[in-house]
Design an enzyme around this catalytic site. Structure first.
Site, PDB file in Angstrom:
ATOM      1  CG  ASP A 125       0.338  33.425 -24.720  1.00 12.93           C
ATOM      2  OD1 ASP A 125       0.820  34.102 -25.646  1.00 12.93           O
ATOM      3  OD2 ASP A 125      -0.793  33.650 -24.254  1.00 12.93           O
ATOM      4  CG  HIS A 132      -3.655  42.779 -22.864  1.00 15.27           C
ATOM      5  ND1 HIS A 132      -5.016  42.663 -23.061  1.00 15.27           N
ATOM      6  CD2 HIS A 132      -3.273  41.620 -22.254  1.00 15.27           C
ATOM      7  CE1 HIS A 132      -5.427  41.492 -22.613  1.00 15.27           C
ATOM      8  NE2 HIS A 132      -4.391  40.842 -22.115  1.00 15.27           N
ATOM      9  NE  ARG A 141      -3.715  43.295 -10.876  1.00 13.04           N
ATOM     10  CZ  ARG A 141      -3.593  42.617 -12.019  1.00 13.04           C
ATOM     11  NH1 ARG A 141      -4.178  41.448 -12.162  1.00 13.04           N
ATOM     12  NH2 ARG A 141      -2.876  43.114 -13.010  1.00 13.04           N
ATOM     13  CD  GLU A 198      -5.719  36.403 -24.741  1.00 12.38           C
ATOM     14  OE1 GLU A 198      -4.486  36.536 -24.867  1.00 12.38           O
ATOM     15  OE2 GLU A 198      -6.262  35.972 -23.708  1.00 12.38           O
ATOM     16  CD  GLU A 200      -1.300  36.006 -27.613  1.00 11.62           C
ATOM     17  OE1 GLU A 200      -0.147  35.503 -27.770  1.00 11.62           O
ATOM     18  OE2 GLU A 200      -2.046  35.712 -26.671  1.00 11.62           O
ATOM     19  CG  ASP A 232      -3.672  32.360 -26.593  1.00 13.45           C
ATOM     20  OD1 ASP A 232      -3.977  31.164 -26.704  1.00 13.45           O
ATOM     21  OD2 ASP A 232      -3.170  32.836 -25.560  1.00 13.45           O
ATOM     22  CD  GLN A 239      -7.696  34.081 -18.516  1.00  8.71           C
ATOM     23  OE1 GLN A 239      -8.323  34.287 -19.539  1.00  8.71           O
ATOM     24  NE2 GLN A 239      -6.487  34.576 -18.323  1.00  8.71           N
ATOM     25  CE1 TYR A 243      -5.629  35.647 -11.636  1.00  8.60           C
ATOM     26  CE2 TYR A 243      -8.016  35.341 -11.715  1.00  8.60           C
ATOM     27  CZ  TYR A 243      -6.911  36.079 -11.324  1.00  8.60           C
ATOM     28  OH  TYR A 243      -7.087  37.246 -10.621  1.00  8.60           O
TER      29      TYR A 243
END
Length: 415
Positions: A125, A132, A141, A198, A200, A232, A239, A243
């Site tokens: 992936d 995105h 962030r 998601e 995709e 997905d 997550q 992650y």
């Protein structure tokens, strides 16, 4: 091919026009799983069609059409698969075709069960939508420095789990996992509260390489058989906790859903468009010429149980910053080998406007801005018994090529 007339009745705006000819695996109460192509509302049974001799000019074993996956057919190479597709187009536009003599070669899609079209040995992936990636970086962030330093230099990706890829209409369960509350010190175990889709697309590898081989950007599409829609699934709260330091794991591997018909690269060729400008310049092995993006309109809808569906996103595959050729070149630049049937996900496809974002994470802005559905209920993420439906198609000069849909219901946790 030029504008032409098919003798099969094809509804207006059908995804499965004569310009498409996508391949899939179907079965019925009378047919074991086998290869077919979608045309209008029908499926052409390629086992039955081959018995009528329409492929006699080609040198290959038609036993590949009796397989439960497309892998053996795809492995014949485009010198065969492309000719099979062209012969089918010719037969469906020939008023004297032998296919008209035997109605049993066609099956109504309504009575067919669709199966996973390929055996997926490996799945990767990517993370290739700049919109995105910017949205996620802004949320979690620094809004002024949303992209990580490597993002504009490499097509970022990770190796996913192939065993949990399922075909449309196979329901999935809400996953369990570890999560941590914002002010907590220790995690807890329980159902994910932030299950997300998601939006995709995925492409299917059509030509293998050996360990140590690399694929060049210039000829990368020779290694791609075709594309499918790809949901997905993600558990955002799981997550967020897991992650670091190695990236997605249990939040992603509980399920991914694909549409059942593989649309070939030949069918998509007329819909090529230029991609976004890549600044700074990429390294030489990622440089490309010509149009490598594809104008594929995409839509996501949410349907509550016993309710009406609400379209929540309208996006387009053409927005992708990193194209498929660059992804595949980067994937193999270290000598990693690929096999027929391997699947490569695009990463979430988001556009520039808020109604074109490709996930609930973005659409609800991490749960802060709920979406209202037609029944008056609100969603920040996917609720139990919601059905997520993704659709996609290309259209140009009166020609339409579509993917059908990938439809999946999210069930409660499995007891």
């Amino acid at each position: 091919m030029t504008n032409t007339t098919c003798w099969i009745d094809i509804p207006q705006n059908s995804d499965f026009s004569i310009y498409n000819i996508p391949f899939g695996i179907f079965s019925t109460t009378l047919h074991t799983p086998r290869v077919g192509i979608a045309i209008g509302n029908q499926i052409l049974d390629l086992v039955a069609a081959s018995e009528l001799g329409i492929f006699s000019s080609l040198d290959f074993s038609t036993h590949v059409f009796s397989s439960t996956t497309l892998n053996s057919f795809i492995a014949l190479g485009k010198e065969i698969t492309s000719k099979v597709r062209t012969i089918i187009q010719e037969e469906l536009t020939n008023a004297d075709s032998v296919l008209k003599t035997d109605s049993s070669v066609f099956v109504n899609q309504k009575v067919a069960q669709m199966h996973l079209p390929v055996f997926v040995g490996d799945y990767t992936d990517f993370y290739s939508s700049i919109e995105h990636a910017t949205n996620v970086g802004t949320m979690f962030r620094d809004p002024n420095n949303a992209l990580l330093p490597n993002w504009k230099h490499i097509p970022v990706g990770y190796h996913g789990r192939a065993s949990s890829i399922v075909v449309s209409n196979v329901n999935v369960h809400r996953p369990m996992g570890q999560t941590i509350a914002p002010d907590a010190i220790e995690p807890t175990y329980g159902p994910s509260k932030r299950v997300d889709f998601e939006l995709e697309m995925a492409y299917i590898i059509g030509k293998k390489t050996n360990l140590g081989d690399t694929v060049n950007v210039a000829n990368a599409e020779e290694y791609i058989f075709g594309k499918v829609l790809f949901n997905d699934w993600s558990a955002r709260d799981i997550q967020k906790w897991e992650y670091v330091p190695l990236g997605p794991f249990l939040a992603k591997n509980f399920a991914s859903s694909i549409s059942p018909w593989i649309v070939t690269m030949e069918a998509l060729e007329p819909f090529k468009v230029a991609g976004p400008e890549q600044i700074p310049e990429v390294l030489p092995y990622l440089e490309y010429t010509g149009e490598r993006n594809y104008d594929i309109g995409l839509q996501v809808a949410i349907k509550p149980e016993n309710g009406e569906e609400t379209v929540v996103s309208n996006s387009n595959f053409k927005y992708m910053y990193w194209n498929m050729a660059q992804q595949l070149a980067h994937h193999t630049m270290n000598g990693c080998n690929i096999n027929v049937g391997d699947m490569m996900g695009s990463g979430t496809i988001s556009g520039k406007s808020k109604d074109s974002y490709g996930s609930m994470l973005e659409l609800s802005w991490a749960g802060k801005k709920p979406l209202k559905l037609k029944d008056g209920s609100e969603r920040t993420f996917i609720a139990d018994n919601d059905t997520v439906i993704m659709r996609g198609f290309c259209e140009k000069d009166g020609k339409r090529v579509g993917f059908g849909e990938v439809k999946t219901k999210l069930l409660p946790i499995k007891k």
